[in-house]
Design a protein around this motif. Structure first.
Motif, short mmCIF file in Angstrom:
data_model
loop_
_atom_site.label_atom_id
_atom_site.label_comp_id
_atom_site.label_asym_id
_atom_site.label_seq_id
_atom_site.Cartn_x
_atom_site.Cartn_y
_atom_site.Cartn_z
N ASN A 162 -9.25 7.04 -0.12
CA ASN A 162 -9.78 6.30 1.00
C ASN A 162 -10.84 5.27 0.85
O ASN A 162 -11.08 4.43 1.72
CB ASN A 162 -10.07 7.11 2.41
N GLN A 163 -11.41 5.43 -0.51
CA GLN A 163 -12.34 4.59 -0.82
C GLN A 163 -11.90 3.62 -1.70
O GLN A 163 -12.40 2.52 -2.13
CB GLN A 163 -13.51 5.28 -1.60
N GLU A 223 0.89 -1.31 0.01
CA GLU A 223 -0.03 0.02 -0.20
C GLU A 223 0.74 1.17 0.08
O GLU A 223 0.68 2.28 -0.77
CB GLU A 223 -1.01 0.11 1.15
N VAL A 224 1.92 1.31 0.79
CA VAL A 224 2.77 2.58 0.95
C VAL A 224 3.40 2.69 -0.26
O VAL A 224 3.55 3.65 -0.95
CB VAL A 224 3.63 2.36 1.92
N LEU A 250 -6.39 12.00 -4.32
CA LEU A 250 -6.17 12.89 -3.20
C LEU A 250 -7.90 12.80 -2.80
O LEU A 250 -7.94 12.85 -1.54
CB LEU A 250 -5.49 14.10 -3.37
N SER A 251 -8.78 13.01 -3.44
CA SER A 251 -10.01 13.04 -3.30
C SER A 251 -10.70 11.91 -2.69
O SER A 251 -11.46 12.00 -1.88
CB SER A 251 -10.83 13.76 -4.35
N GLU A 252 -10.24 10.68 -3.30
CA GLU A 252 -10.98 9.66 -3.19
C GLU A 252 -10.16 8.21 -2.72
O GLU A 252 -10.60 7.27 -2.41
CB GLU A 252 -11.72 9.09 -4.65
N GLU A 255 -11.90 -1.22 -10.38
CA GLU A 255 -12.54 -1.76 -8.93
C GLU A 255 -11.75 -1.26 -8.00
O GLU A 255 -12.28 -1.08 -6.89
CB GLU A 255 -12.56 -3.32 -9.21
N LEU A 290 -9.44 4.37 -9.32
CA LEU A 290 -10.26 4.92 -10.26
C LEU A 290 -9.41 6.22 -10.99
O LEU A 290 -9.78 6.63 -11.88
CB LEU A 290 -11.64 5.70 -9.91
N LYS A 324 1.39 4.14 -3.16
CA LYS A 324 0.91 5.66 -3.00
C LYS A 324 2.05 6.63 -3.47
O LYS A 324 2.91 6.33 -3.11
CB LYS A 324 0.21 5.71 -1.47
N ASP A 338 -5.69 14.90 -8.35
CA ASP A 338 -6.65 15.49 -7.70
C ASP A 338 -7.66 14.33 -7.29
O ASP A 338 -8.19 14.38 -6.33
CB ASP A 338 -7.52 16.39 -8.80
#
Lengths: 497, 497, 497
Positions: free
Chosen positions: A275-276, A238-239, A271-273, A288, A291, A242, A268
């Motif tokens: 966590n989903q 995961e790290v 950074l906005s999404e 899936e 995005l 990112k 953009d």
């Protein structure tokens, strides 16, 4: 400060962790945890929440091809059935490790290297070993031109009698500046005694340590540091996926990849999404799991379509999907054939991928066919979301931008060449004078920003006002202005005599 | 605009909030909420989700020592059994508050100060009061050297007849530039009438307000603003522990702490994993609550090991774990003994911790023993995850870097001194000319960046190309170049006559 | 690469998606999904998790006024009862779309425009169409002064015989630099063939594509790109409300809105707590959904109080709550009356909102009454959390800062005017020389930073050392220094002859 009670509690903790049956922790690792859960509790806990602490290589190998996180076809019996604990990594290959030492009865290495990780991850280690990243130390150290730049920038300066004199950089400054990213040469030069919470202990005396640079030379002779991107002791995918990880080194003004990403639409959306989204699944499924791409999506991850078809193979050779090199040393150019770029010689005999006027050292660079092949892989990634036309137009724009920024560099090169010719600047070290440093900025900072902005689907400010065209243009004018004034002063001096 | 219906609904909301039995809200606070839940609903809701709205001081004091968030041993009976609401804070110490006024029948203060917070948090308020932060206003205002720099930078300039003239900065610009972080002097100068949604009301007329700078002078005579880091009206420990809070002031180019953290491996891990961590627990447990430090972890939080042993005590004196001062005013130096640094006098009689050539004002700075003590505390934090050797090598590197960056400053000081000697620059104000401002950048921007990068476990770009060694080097060359040209022009002018 | 099996699977997926009964997907959209779920799976999945894929216009229109996300009072029968799928948007208004083409039997447009979105969102499209954003292309292209600046900055330069010559910027560089944010002119110039995974297909040949700039000229004649802020294909309100979206363009050094927000207390709170907030609810409730504003909170969102009363109406005209323009072209000024600013003429006949010395082109700018009205709306937003006095003092500070930064610009203008008068610089192009570019920085970078910091409740570093007062001051000194040296050289040359 640590009391016996804590020590006992820690041993009990470690024991109960293993007594629970699953996952099976080796007795050696239980020994490590026994002390270290009170001596360095942070890393023990970090490991405890990692996949390594919960899975055995055997379990990892049992997965289907696409889902496997382990590329070894076979792992030694002693390692196979235990979780990947402290000793399973720090105890590997003692014969090759100059940093191996006796630590409370265990023979352990201080530095875990790609050579050790290759026990379970041989494909990744092999890919990595051929990359420019793995060779990042030598690519500076063994290239006299780059090393001159390094020494000029980070060498200590002193002023006496109106003159600036320069001495070579200290090993500490090397370690934390250029070689903070490129990696240091870590050698064991005997043992030393340190005073710890558990009393005095003997440990290997390592040079240029600590360091997690991507091209670190390890005491076992291998190159690289997997922990550059998979930080200890969770070694998280995961790290690594990112973008904050890449931003440890790929930052403005010389490599503004993170900054450009941060401003881009891809950035953009992430950074906005984020966590989903799912940053841990293997393989990584477009649409899936995420995005919008992070750095690793485009450059290295194994990507599949929701229907399971492979969009791009995983590669730990970070250049595997790259056909051009944007840095511009001094001009953009086809990717080098090999990760070791110190072997390159251009038409002027210099170890640079192009001459000062832009002619490529073609023999050492990939050819058009290989460029097309790699570009095709990258375009497959784009097409996970974008149409073929969109993708082709995007890269046509990049092609044009490379040519234009190279021309803007050439313009600066012509100015500095004139200064060298007139004696306004002294070419013997082409990097150490104020005017020469303006020339450096043109290709090391400003050209790069425009190129990264172009390549990474858009960060208009980095193309325009933030180290971009504004600076490319202004810098040329400042150079010309300075040359003009120096020429006039030279003329005055001459006419005086 | 607000109708009676809303007002009634709001009062009902406030009442029902209290009628529910627990938590017990004072009648005064219910009165505040009655109007403010419709007049300023954002802050009422912010408070409603805070710990203050759900816990009484009595409950807070009942916790075990390590878990307590309240350091008072006793709290006045009237406050003890009610949650900490509007009036419990804004109604405190009216006799000391020049900003106390009658507001719809309640005597309230506009500004809640550390003096008020000390009702429940006396240890924190006491620690804070001795810090450089609490003294940040006076440390600029009462130091003639710094104040000259302030006035030179933010004073209004006008051009007439080819000359730049300067007038002192306006109070507004002081408030939003230097004193935005350092804090302003907030005084009540009588009352004034404002037109609100509820009609015209009289409120205290405050100077230099609003401001939340760390060294704010409050109308009750106390110094500081707890809301700098615990923003109103949730006063969250989570916010204070996250690095975004510190980044409100500690930003490049003069104090690049946030930028360096952002690039570092610690920052990488936190930014990647923070949503899986716990930022609210007291005490804060290494490895369980978090896996990489934020600013507050290293500099102030109460840290414990998973076994419950204390790794570091909490301190709201932000220098408590610091032994050297990296800012470099003009050179790095041992931490000042007192938060009030305006009392310092160096060997030249100036209120600076070192002379222009680097000699420390030792009498005002902590000695080697105290330095060692503080360094020991910081190293304990590091050792929560890192080995003793790793930690010692890290700080050995920092020691070397402080010396080297000080030498790079000294080189610039020698150049500017030559310019002053030759009359190329005028020392009467050492900060107002273009050449002098290059000298300032050397120690105020570039030296600092390298030091912060070194201290905070690595941001190689800030050591190298981003305000780091590149700029230290280039700036020296630019200075020398400018001096050279000015010398030649001076020579031409002379030879002409 | 794609096999028939995948194709069949994809069609089955699309069919099953619709067969489930609800939500009703049109047969055309099912056709699109049939191929595109394997050809471009990312955007199909993105749409599948969007509100558009789950709601019909009829359902959207059935909501109460405040909760509606759709502003159409009526939608055509054919669209009303189906979810908003691929064809519902890409199939609209074919007669107006020069980019309409036959795609496997469907007539689709490549570019979905505000004209198409207005089918369901007419109020937003109408508001947007009058904004400066919608006119961002023409505001550069049709303004000869700005276009000179554009061409000077991004035009290609070449050096020959000691001279820098400039050619107009390429369409590619226009597309990715200035017009990356401002938008490009996208025209269909016939058809072309592209080789896709499905074989060769014919698609419209579009100019200056891809681009999502806010003022894009679309092939249907409309202006703008809703996807600038609501990225495809989720068109998320959450993304648009988060500050990362605005930071795609509003970045230092010319428009440091994001950077100032990032440093501000508002930014600190949002970055620390955003994952506990609600960014999707309509209307957006102060205190319940969020506890600190993002960009859209203050500038455009429909905000309500927890009691349901409206604090501010939604507007997609981004200037609707703005009374002054901070950019400073060349001085701060009242907002233009119209989004098309190319029609402005100042007293010197130039298309600028002020003269070079600061006199406003009042006829084209809103008057004091309209300024007061807009300021009142913004203040209502502030008062959701802040007292009336706090709010008024905040804006009084901004008023002062605008005057002071304008004076700092005027000082630079006086210096450059002297240089023009003396012949040290050539005004024929006021933007192309090094000295002129210092003047540009004063108003395009440094003045702006101070103003944004002042307006957006505080980013003291941007007021002080980061492109703020430090640079305003230093830049003036550098300009004066350069002028002084050039004057001396000019004098020497003259006295020589």
């Amino acid at each position: 400060m640590k009391t016996l009670a804590f020590f006992v509690a820690a041993v009990f903790l470690a024991a109960s962790f293993s007594l629970a049956g699953e996952p099976p922790v080796s007795s050696e690792t239980q020994g490590c945890i026994g002390c270290h859960s009170s001596v360095t509790p942070g890393i023990v806990k970090d490991w405890m929440q990692s996949r390594h602490s919960k899975t055995t290589p055997a379990e990892g190998m049992a997965k289907s091809e696409l889902k496997r996180r382990i590329s070894a076809k076979e792992v030694a019996a002693g390692l196979k059935a235990k979780v990947v604990g402290c000793y399973e990594c720090h105890g590997l290959n003692p014969e090759r490790h100059k940093d191996n030492f006796d630590h409370y009865g265990y023979k352990v290495n201080v530095v875990v290297s790609p050579g050790d990780c290759s026990t379970c991850h041989p494909v990744e280690a092999e890919q990595y070993s051929g990359s420019k990243k793995a060779n990042a130390w030598g690519n500076l150290q063994y290239n006299p031109v780059y090393l001159t730049l390094v020494n000029t920038v980070i060498g200590l300066k002193q002023v006496s009698d109106d003159t600036i004199t320069m001495s070579p950089p200290s090993h500490f400054t090397r370690q934390e500046a250029c070689f903070g990213c490129h990696g240091t040469k870590v050698e064991a030069r005997g043992m030393k005694t340190v005073q710890t919470a558990m009393g005095a202990i003997k440990v290997p005396d390592l040079t240029n340590w600590p360091n997690q640079g991507v091209g670190r030379l390890n005491p076992d002779g291998t190159k690289g540091a997997c922990t550059s991107c998979h930080p200890r002791h969770s070694f998280s995918i995961e790290v690594a996926r990112k973008p904050y990880t890449c931003s440890q080194c790929h930052l403005e003004p010389d490599v503004p990849a993170w900054n450009v990403y941060d401003e881009s639409k891809h950035g953009d959306i992430l950074l906005s999404e984020q966590n989903q989204w799912n940053f841990t699944d293997v393989p990584w499924t477009v649409g899936e799991d995420f995005l919008a791409p992070s750095c690793s999506t485009c450059h290295m991850s194994l990507l599949v379509s929701p229907d399971g078809s492979v969009i791009a193979e995983r590669s730990h050779d970070f250049g595997a999907r790259l056909w051009v090199r944007l840095f511009g040393l001094i001009y953009s150019h086809a990717q080098p054939k090999k990760g070791d770029t110190s072997i390159i010689r251009n038409a002027d005999g210099l170890p640079l991928p192009t001459t000062f006027t832009g002619e490529p050292a073609a023999k050492y660079l990939i050819d058009k066919q290989e460029q097309a092949r790699r570009k095709g892989i990258m375009m497959s990634v784009c097409k996970g979301c974008h149409s073929t036309d969109w993708t082709e137009m995007h890269f046509a724009k990049l092609d044009s931008t490379l040519q234009e920024t190279d021309k803007m560099t050439l313009a600066a090169t012509k100015l500095i060449s004139e200064a060298w010719r007139l004696g306004i600047a002294d070419k013997s070290n082409p990097f150490d004078e104020a005017l020469e440093q303006k020339w450096i900025k043109q290709w090391l900072f400003f050209g790069n920003s425009v190129r990264y902005s172009s390549a990474m689907t858009g960060a208009p400010d980095y193309a325009a006002f933030k180290y971009g065209w504004w600076d490319l243009t202004n810098n040329l004018q400042e150079m010309r202005d300075k040359i003009e004034m120096k020429k006039k002063l030279m003329h005055e001096e001459r006419s005086e005599h």
